[in-house]
Design an enzyme around this catalytic site. Structure first.
Site, PDB file in Angstrom:
ATOM      1  CB  SER A  43      88.197 -77.918  22.457  1.00 10.62           C
ATOM      2  OG  SER A  43      86.923 -78.425  22.805  1.00 10.62           O
ATOM      3  CG  HIS A  44      84.227 -75.078  23.401  1.00  4.11           C
ATOM      4  ND1 HIS A  44      84.395 -76.356  22.927  1.00  4.11           N
ATOM      5  CD2 HIS A  44      83.689 -74.364  22.393  1.00  4.11           C
ATOM      6  CE1 HIS A  44      83.969 -76.417  21.686  1.00  4.11           C
ATOM      7  NE2 HIS A  44      83.540 -75.231  21.327  1.00  4.11           N
ATOM      8  CD  GLU A 184      88.849 -82.030  21.170  1.00  5.36           C
ATOM      9  OE1 GLU A 184      90.005 -82.500  21.200  1.00  5.36           O
ATOM     10  OE2 GLU A 184      88.258 -81.600  22.169  1.00  5.36           O
TER      11      GLU A 184
HETATM   12  P1  NDP Z   1      82.343 -85.068  22.229  1.00  2.00           P
HETATM   13  O1  NDP Z   1      82.389 -86.017  21.092  1.00  2.00           O
HETATM   14  O2  NDP Z   1      83.548 -84.932  23.079  1.00  2.00           O
HETATM   15  O3  NDP Z   1      81.124 -85.438  23.204  1.00  2.00           O
HETATM   16  C1  NDP Z   1      79.806 -85.413  22.718  1.00  2.00           C
HETATM   17  C2  NDP Z   1      78.853 -85.855  23.776  1.00  2.00           C
HETATM   18  O4  NDP Z   1      78.937 -87.270  23.916  1.00  2.00           O
HETATM   19  C3  NDP Z   1      79.110 -85.269  25.151  1.00  2.00           C
HETATM   20  O5  NDP Z   1      77.904 -84.875  25.715  1.00  2.00           O
HETATM   21  C4  NDP Z   1      79.771 -86.426  25.907  1.00  2.00           C
HETATM   22  O6  NDP Z   1      79.538 -86.382  27.309  1.00  2.00           O
HETATM   23  C5  NDP Z   1      79.070 -87.607  25.292  1.00  2.00           C
HETATM   24  N1  NDP Z   1      79.848 -88.832  25.380  1.00  2.00           N
HETATM   25  C6  NDP Z   1      81.147 -88.998  25.045  1.00  2.00           C
HETATM   26  N2  NDP Z   1      81.523 -90.271  25.257  1.00  2.00           N
HETATM   27  C7  NDP Z   1      80.435 -90.922  25.740  1.00  2.00           C
HETATM   28  C8  NDP Z   1      80.187 -92.263  26.148  1.00  2.00           C
HETATM   29  N3  NDP Z   1      81.152 -93.192  26.108  1.00  2.00           N
HETATM   30  N4  NDP Z   1      78.974 -92.572  26.593  1.00  2.00           N
HETATM   31  C9  NDP Z   1      77.987 -91.643  26.644  1.00  2.00           C
HETATM   32  N5  NDP Z   1      78.159 -90.369  26.269  1.00  2.00           N
HETATM   33  C10 NDP Z   1      79.367 -90.012  25.818  1.00  2.00           C
HETATM   34  O7  NDP Z   1      81.909 -83.585  21.724  1.00  2.00           O
HETATM   35  P2  NDP Z   1      82.127 -82.910  20.305  1.00  2.00           P
HETATM   36  O8  NDP Z   1      83.572 -83.003  19.977  1.00  2.00           O
HETATM   37  O9  NDP Z   1      81.150 -83.428  19.331  1.00  2.00           O
HETATM   38  O10 NDP Z   1      81.740 -81.383  20.639  1.00  2.00           O
HETATM   39  C11 NDP Z   1      82.531 -80.642  21.569  1.00  2.00           C
HETATM   40  C12 NDP Z   1      81.932 -79.314  21.862  1.00  2.00           C
HETATM   41  O11 NDP Z   1      82.115 -78.425  20.782  1.00  2.00           O
HETATM   42  C13 NDP Z   1      80.440 -79.272  22.170  1.00  2.00           C
HETATM   43  O12 NDP Z   1      80.318 -78.696  23.457  1.00  2.00           O
HETATM   44  C14 NDP Z   1      79.840 -78.358  21.104  1.00  2.00           C
HETATM   45  O13 NDP Z   1      78.790 -77.509  21.571  1.00  2.00           O
HETATM   46  C15 NDP Z   1      81.033 -77.523  20.723  1.00  2.00           C
HETATM   47  N6  NDP Z   1      80.915 -76.969  19.378  1.00  2.00           N
HETATM   48  C16 NDP Z   1      80.598 -75.638  19.226  1.00  2.00           C
HETATM   49  C17 NDP Z   1      80.490 -75.098  17.959  1.00  2.00           C
HETATM   50  C18 NDP Z   1      80.100 -73.665  17.739  1.00  2.00           C
HETATM   51  O14 NDP Z   1      80.157 -73.215  16.609  1.00  2.00           O
HETATM   52  N7  NDP Z   1      79.695 -72.919  18.735  1.00  2.00           N
HETATM   53  C19 NDP Z   1      80.737 -75.913  16.752  1.00  2.00           C
HETATM   54  C20 NDP Z   1      80.993 -77.295  17.048  1.00  2.00           C
HETATM   55  C21 NDP Z   1      81.107 -77.792  18.310  1.00  2.00           C
HETATM   56  P3  NDP Z   1      80.720 -85.872  28.317  1.00  2.00           P
HETATM   57  O15 NDP Z   1      80.730 -84.376  28.171  1.00  2.00           O
HETATM   58  O16 NDP Z   1      80.302 -86.334  29.661  1.00  2.00           O
HETATM   59  O17 NDP Z   1      81.982 -86.519  27.851  1.00  2.00           O
END
Ligand code: NDP
Length: 336
Positions: A43-44, A184
């Site tokens: 997604s990024h 997403e």
């Molecule tokens: P996710 O829900 O996919 O993941 C969030 C975090 O939780 C990650 O660090 C992930 O690690 C961790 N995680 C996921 N599953 C587990 C698990 N079972 N146990 C432990 N840790 C876990 O991310 P989001 O959808 O919330 O966000 C996605 C991206 O979007 C982010 O990088 C965010 O910076 C970006 N974003 C940017 C915005 C902007 O305006 N610039 C706005 C909103 C979001 P892992 O990576 O290892 O899966």
């Protein structure tokens, strides 16, 4: 089709440069996009290139902005992104934040006037690789309803955290304060798939799993009012505190509805040796490893960032898969 990470970088850079971004801006964004593809965060990744291109419609944007760093003997580094994109501002400022945090024990960096549609983990991972504990926060556009409300007000407002580890890459988490990142929902829309329940409400405030209705309505904060409070905190830190825009103000200036948030990013870096009296950096890191071992001793657990690091190993060795239509779209952008 399969691309190496070098090919991902070149494709992104050429597509962005082909649409009018100066070399400095295009290359910095392409590095961020390549890092996302490398770490399995589509997604990024390349999917984002058309969003950067759409952002160029904003009347105030400077596609050739050269960020200006202001640093003195105080604890706060400022970077004026000059109405360009955030990745170059981060690249220009991060080394100064490392230096200030190492000198003072704790320091912060405020990035001003930037378009920010990237993930936040690259900057906190960079700081942790320099031995620092790091936080990053940014607001976005008004997409998320406040707790109990039904109209978009907060951004999807991500926060990222990183903790250095001896002999291993840092522990990092990076998460939106909404249930899902907006990208997403857009990916589900492109794939013609319904959303999981609980992600969003429609314009009437009713629960929806239809991506188009969700994008027109409001996203929900994760964990109800608790996630909404984090979104609120991030509006205050990356908006009010550093004199940049709230998400609803960013939306108001997005006159062409490009979806590119404009405003600030706030980072905090802490040198671990300064916090517990008499403790060395190694002592902090060893204590943390004991906690990580306890977590992982339970079936079903993993550490945040484990998935990303596994994806990194795989993609560095084997390249990434990209849908042919996206590849053709980006090649078209490069040759216009
Ligand atoms: P996710 O829900 O996919 O993941 C969030 C975090 O939780 C990650 O660090 C992930 O690690 C961790 N995680 C996921 N599953 C587990 C698990 N079972 N146990 C432990 N840790 C876990 O991310 P989001 O959808 O919330 O966000 C996605 C991206 O979007 C982010 O990088 C965010 O910076 C970006 N974003 C940017 C915005 C902007 O305006 N610039 C706005 C909103 C979001 P892992 O990576 O290892 O899966």
């Amino acid at each position: 089709m399969t691309l190496s990470l070098d090919e991902v970088f070149t494709l992104a850079r050429q597509a962005l440069a082909g649409q009018g971004l100066a070399e400095n801006q295009a290359s910095a964004i392409a590095r961020t996009i390549t890092a996302a593809e490398r770490d399995g965060c589509q997604s990024h990744g390349l999917f984002r290139v058309p969003f950067y291109v759409a952002a160029l419609q904003n009347p105030g944007i400077d596609p050739a902005a050269e960020p200006v760093v202001s640093v003195d003997s105080s604890a706060v580094v400022h970077v004026d992104a000059g109405c360009g994109f955030c990745p170059l501002a981060l690249e220009r400022g991060l080394e100064h934040l490392v230096e200030r945090a190492q000198a003072l024990g704790i320091a912060a960096m405020a990035i001003h006037r930037s378009y920010n549609i990237a993930a936040l983990w690259p900057e906190v991972e960079h700081l942790a690789n320099a031995g620092l504990i790091a936080f990053a926060f940014t607001a976005s556009n008004a997409y998320v309803a406040p707790a109990g409300g039904s109209k978009p007000l907060y951004g999807t407002n991500p926060m990222a955290f990183a903790w250095p580890r001896a002999q291993q890459p840092p522990l990092v988490f990076d998460q939106a304060s909404s249930v899902s990142a907006r990208g997403e929902i857009q990916l589900h829309q492109q794939a013609g798939q319904p959303l999981p329940g609980g992600w969003a409400i429609d314009v009437h405030g009713e629960a929806t799993t239809d991506p188009a209705s969700a994008l027109a309505g409001a996203q929900l904060a994760f964990g109800g009012y608790k996630g909404a409070s984090l979104a609120l905190m991030i509006e205050l830190l990356a908006g009010a505190l550093i004199g940049d825009l709230f998400s609803f103000e960013s939306s108001a200036q997005d006159v062409h509805n490009t979806g590119a948030p404009f405003g600030g990013e706030f980072l905090i870096a802490i040198s671990p040796g300064r916090c517990a009296p008499g403790a060395s950096n190694d002592a902090h890191l060893e204590r943390a490893e004991a906690l990580f071992t306890k977590i992982l001793s339970q079936d079903g657990t993993r550490l945040p960032s484990d998935r990303r690091y596994q994806a990194r190993v795989n993609h560095l060795a084997n390249g990434i898969e990209i849908p042919a239509p996206l590849y053709e779209e980006l090649q078209g952008l490069a040759s216009e």
